[in-house]
Enzyme design. Structure first.
Site, short mmCIF file in Angstrom:
data_model
loop_
_atom_site.label_atom_id
_atom_site.label_comp_id
_atom_site.label_asym_id
_atom_site.label_seq_id
_atom_site.Cartn_x
_atom_site.Cartn_y
_atom_site.Cartn_z
N GLU A 1 0.71 -1.10 -0.18
CA GLU A 1 0.14 -0.31 0.10
C GLU A 1 0.54 1.18 0.17
O GLU A 1 0.55 2.26 0.58
CB GLU A 1 -0.88 0.00 1.04
CG GLU A 1 -2.24 -1.08 1.26
CD GLU A 1 -3.36 -1.27 2.17
OE1 GLU A 1 -4.29 -1.90 1.91
OE2 GLU A 1 -3.12 -0.66 3.02
N GLU B 1 -5.28 -8.02 -1.38
CA GLU B 1 -5.54 -8.14 -0.17
C GLU B 1 -6.67 -8.05 -0.16
O GLU B 1 -7.62 -6.37 -1.19
CB GLU B 1 -4.73 -7.96 0.37
CG GLU B 1 -5.02 -7.15 2.01
CD GLU B 1 -4.40 -6.18 2.81
OE1 GLU B 1 -2.15 -6.35 2.98
OE2 GLU B 1 -4.81 -5.23 3.84
#
Length: 538
Positions: free
Chosen positions: A212, A330
């Site tokens: 991220e 994810e």
């Protein structure tokens, strides 16, 4: 008196009609050509680094489920992975970019994760000792897991000075960018870990870099061009350490939220045949504390909102990196560890299985569920390890739904979701039907669109799925009709571990294929139609 009897009878009749209302639906499966293709191991689950003092909304739902403190000798854990025979597991998460690997001359200290206000995600750096890595790989080897290991991408990097781009808005976006990390990636510690892993013969299916950090970032960010160059460096490391191409791990990235321009620059910078899987994250349900979470999960119009992202990621892969298949790296539905009463319950399957079906139609190769264990959104209960309802949904998908995706449509209620794939290990097709309505039963006939003239098509399908042979059905419903239950029924029987802590047998009920599939309110149905003639599956 007679009048009262008539009124009572009328009320009873009305109630009976209301309770037994069924809508007839034809699900049309386009069987001549497939519309997309997944990987053989589409189902994936994650293991995360969070320590037990990871807390959100005045709760700490991780307990001892993090990578560093999980009971790796737990029999239920091993049996749950073994049941898939080849479960894809991603080892990674928010804290991975603060992990030191205690191996080689470049790792002199082995710190423990500690609460730290100014640290990323509120924690200091942590460490993976090789003794722990050995034990993890023992579990993976014994259970047949296909492992993705996500590496620390921030080693060697520092925060940019305040007068740089940190904190400014991203171009063409309403998101406020997180602080920018600059400097060259120090790959030496990662190389030492990979060298150790290869020397031990541990099987790593793929490596991923960073978590991220792309786009506007979540805690911090890295720009696309240096990130792309890091991938080139990592690819060279993989080739050097794994000289045999047939045993060489794939390379995945960037492992974050989709930003079109960032992803484009990333793929163009890294270039052909460097990135094998384009990984992006999805938390489309919002915050785990959201009181409307359960409503979102049952709202097909809301769930459809993420389809544009799946399409865009797939398009970016096709345009700028056709060598790199799209992955959901994810997804836990609701972020910050999921919803306390919702994310582990039966109702979550409406979101989860619908996302599996939707994602596969957009040519994604894998879907990694956050998490295998830990938080409120785990496939296994965080403290008891007992499988939650979504575990069984994932297992059924893995066993029944093949790689080739077929188009499936119907003109009925949007609360009935329908997906079709070539069957994984038998002839014919497997379908997934999700009934998000709490009041309507659907009588579903699966019909075959062979692209014939309309008259011939109707004639061929007048008996539903061609009316041949038998059909295998798996009906999933919540215990006592409570969609917030952690217990799921298969064809009316609770799915519970055996006395020896094994995953129970998952057997279908066999019915006449000429009959429609009865999809009860608040239920999920998998069905395998062996007699369904699908040229795309031949």
């Amino acid at each position: 008196m007679g009048c009262k009897v008539i009124v009572i009878c009328s009320i009873v009749l009305s109630l009976f009609i209301g309770l037994s209302y069924a809508e007839e639906v034809k699900v049309v499966v386009r069987s001549v050509t497939s519309i997309a293709k997944t990987d053989e191991n589409f189902i994936c689950a994650t293991l995360d680094w969070w320590p037990r003092n990871k807390c959100d909304y005045n709760q700490c739902p991780w307990e001892n489920a993090g990578i560093l403190n999980l009971d790796l000798d737990n029999k239920i854990l091993a049996n749950a992975i073994k049941a898939f025979k080849s479960l894809r597991i991603r080892v990674g998460g928010s804290l991975q970019d603060q992990v030191v690997y205690k191996v080689g001359k470049h790792a002199k200290k082995c710190p423990q994760f500690k609460l730290k206000h100014e640290g990323l995600f509120g924690f200091s750096r942590g460490c993976l000792p090789m003794e722990r890595w050995d034990r993890l790989n023992k579990l993976f080897n014994q259970t047949g897991a296909h492992v993705t290991f996500s590496l620390n991408a921030l080693a060697g990097r520092k925060r940019a000075k305040p007068d740089d781009e940190a904190g400014k808005k991203m171009p063409d976006s309403d998101d406020v960018a997180m602080p920018l990390m600059v400097g060259k990636w120090d790959h030496r510690n990662a190389y030492d870990l990979m060298e150790y892993t290869a020397s031990k013969g541990y099987k790593i299916e793929s490596y991923e870099l960073g978590n991220e950090l792309c786009g506007s970032g979540v805690s911090v960010r890295v720009e696309a061009e240096p990130y792309g160059k890091d991938m080139i460096t990592l690819k060279k490391m993989i080739k050097r350490l794994y000289p045999n191409p047939t045993a060489r791990p794939k390379l995945l990235g960037p492992g974050g939220f989709y930003d079109e321009e960032w992803f484009k620059t990333f793929l163009q910078t890294s270039g052909p045949n460097v990135v094998d899987g384009l990984t992006h994250h999805i938390y489309n349900l919002g915050a785990g504390v959201d009181p409307t979470l359960i409503n979102k999960i049952q709202d097909p119009y809301f769930l459809d909102g993420v389809a544009e992202t799946y399409k865009s990621v797939s398009t970016s892969a096709e345009l700028y990196g056709p060598w790199a298949g799209a992955w959901v790296g994810e997804s836990g539905g609701a972020y910050n560890s999921g919803g306390k009463t919702v994310s582990h319950a039966f109702v979550d399957g409406f979101w989860y299985l619908d996302q599996l079906g939707m994602t596969s139609t957009f040519n994604h190769k894998a879907f990694c569920r956050q998490a295998l264990i830990g938080g409120n959104y785990a496939l296994l209960n965080t403290t008891t390890f007992i499988p939650n309802p979504d575990y069984y949904g994932a297992l059924l998908w893995h066993r029944l739904m093949g790689k080739k995706v077929l188009g499936a449509t119907h003109g009925g209620s949007p609360y009935l979701r329908a997906y079709a794939h070539c069957s994984k290990k038998t002839k014919g097709i497997s379908v997934l039907l999700i009934n998000m309505s709490n009041s309507t039963k659907f009588e579903v006939s699966v019909v075959n669109d062979l692209n014939l003239y309309p008259q011939e098509w109707e004639s061929m399908n007048e008996n539903g799925d061609e009316g041949l042979g038998e059909r295998e059905e798996y009906h999933l419903t919540p215990e006592n009709g409570n969609i917030l239950s952690d217990v799921v029924l298969l064809n009316g029987t609770p799915l519970k571990l055996t006395e020896s802590d094994d995953i129970p047998a998952i057997d279908p009920k066999v019915v006449d294929a000429a009959l429609p599939i009865a999809v009860a309110p608040d239920s999920i149905v998998f069905a395998t139609l062996r007699g369904f003639r699908a040229p795309a599956c031949a």
